[in-house]
Motif scaffolding. Structure first.
Motif, PDB file in Angstrom:
ATOM      1  N   SER A   1     -40.788  -2.039 -35.626  1.00  0.00           N
ATOM      2  CA  SER A   1     -39.263  -1.978 -35.198  1.00  0.00           C
ATOM      3  C   SER A   1     -39.264  -0.825 -36.050  1.00  0.00           C
TER       4      SER A   1
ATOM      5  N   SER B   1     -34.897   1.758 -36.712  1.00  0.00           N
ATOM      6  CA  SER B   1     -34.942   1.692 -34.587  1.00  0.00           C
ATOM      7  C   SER B   1     -35.080   2.932 -33.964  1.00  0.00           C
TER       8      SER B   1
ATOM      9  N   ARG C   1     -28.529  -3.902 -31.094  1.00  0.00           N
ATOM     10  CA  ARG C   1     -29.779  -4.107 -30.837  1.00  0.00           C
ATOM     11  C   ARG C   1     -29.642  -5.545 -32.532  1.00  0.00           C
TER      12      ARG C   1
ATOM     13  N   HIS D   1     -33.973  -5.959 -33.276  1.00  0.00           N
ATOM     14  CA  HIS D   1     -34.162  -5.049 -34.776  1.00  0.00           C
ATOM     15  C   HIS D   1     -33.593  -6.246 -35.727  1.00  0.00           C
TER      16      HIS D   1
END
Length: 241
Positions: free
Chosen positions: A153, A156, A197, A203
């Motif tokens: 993760s 990003s 996201r 994320h």
């Protein structure tokens, strides 16, 4: 070296000449250089702070509340919009744009600009890959995402890639009248990709912020390094010629 000249005198003369040249460059673009260095320093500091907390396993106070807020607003229309925006932020938009921009500059024989775009965008992708496997932060699991991701993760890749492309475009357009429209459009696009996201649940907001910070520091650093190298190359050509 001139006959009879002492080595220390020659070195001192070259250092003095270098200082004079640096002062001349600073005089021509002092405020801009100071702003660029400040942006790089602040971005590195921000990334460092985020990375330190990730390594220590410390939670970010705003991460979960912001994600729950985004999820609370979810619906079919927003799902479709953010899926498209997320795709444009990487495979459907940013990556093809990076390649086409580089090729376009090569076809126009803008070699320095093409090299800058290639190094900035490709290097950004490589740095992101290395960072993900270095920090190995797991993806959020607050709900079942409609666009799950199998990789790590932090930071990003969508945020970093879109911000790198945005920075590249702003740098290229800065000497032109298009600088402000391009800057405005780039900021909106980067914010939209980052929001997508978080909305999709893949994320944490801190992943997005780290991607932005890394992209800004990397792209501006590449620009400064290549600009300085080109300036020195031109000086040598004029001297040798």
């Amino acid at each position: 070296m001139a006959p009879g000249a002492r080595p220390e005198a020659v070195v001192a003369g070259r250092v003095s000449a270098g200082i004079v040249q640096a002062l001349r460059l600073l005089g021509r673009s002092g405020p801009a250089l100071v702003l660029v260095f400040a942006c790089i320093a602040l971005s590195l500091w921000a990334f460092g702070e985020l990375a330190e907390d990730v390594l220590e396993g410390e939670p970010f106070a705003a991460d979960i509340p912001l994600m729950r807020l985004a999820h609370a607003a979810s619906g079919p229309g927003l799902d479709t919009a953010f899926l498209v925006l997320s795709a444009l932020g990487f495979a459907w938009g940013v990556v093809p744009a990076d390649i086409l921009l580089t090729l376009g500059l090569v076809l126009r024989r803008r070699w320095a600009d093409a090299a800058f775009v290639a190094v900035a965008t490709a290097g950004s992708g490589l740095l992101n890959l290395v960072a993900k496997h270095s920090f190995q932060r797991q993806r959020p699991a607050l709900w079942d995402s409609i666009a799950p991701e199998p990789t790590y993760s932090f930071p990003s890749a969508h945020a970093m890639g879109s911000a790198t492309l945005a920075c590249v475009l702003v740098v290229l357009c800065w000497p032109t009248r298009a600088r402000w429209p391009v800057l405005a459009a780039a900021v909106l696009f980067v914010l939209g990709v980052g929001a997508s996201r978080v909305y999709l649940g893949v994320h944490y907001p801190s992943d997005i912020a780290a991607g932005w910070a890394a992209a800004l520091a990397w792209t501006l650093g590449v620009h400064l390094a290549m600009r300085g190298g080109l300036h020195l190359h031109r000086r040598r050509l004029r001297r040798d010629g």
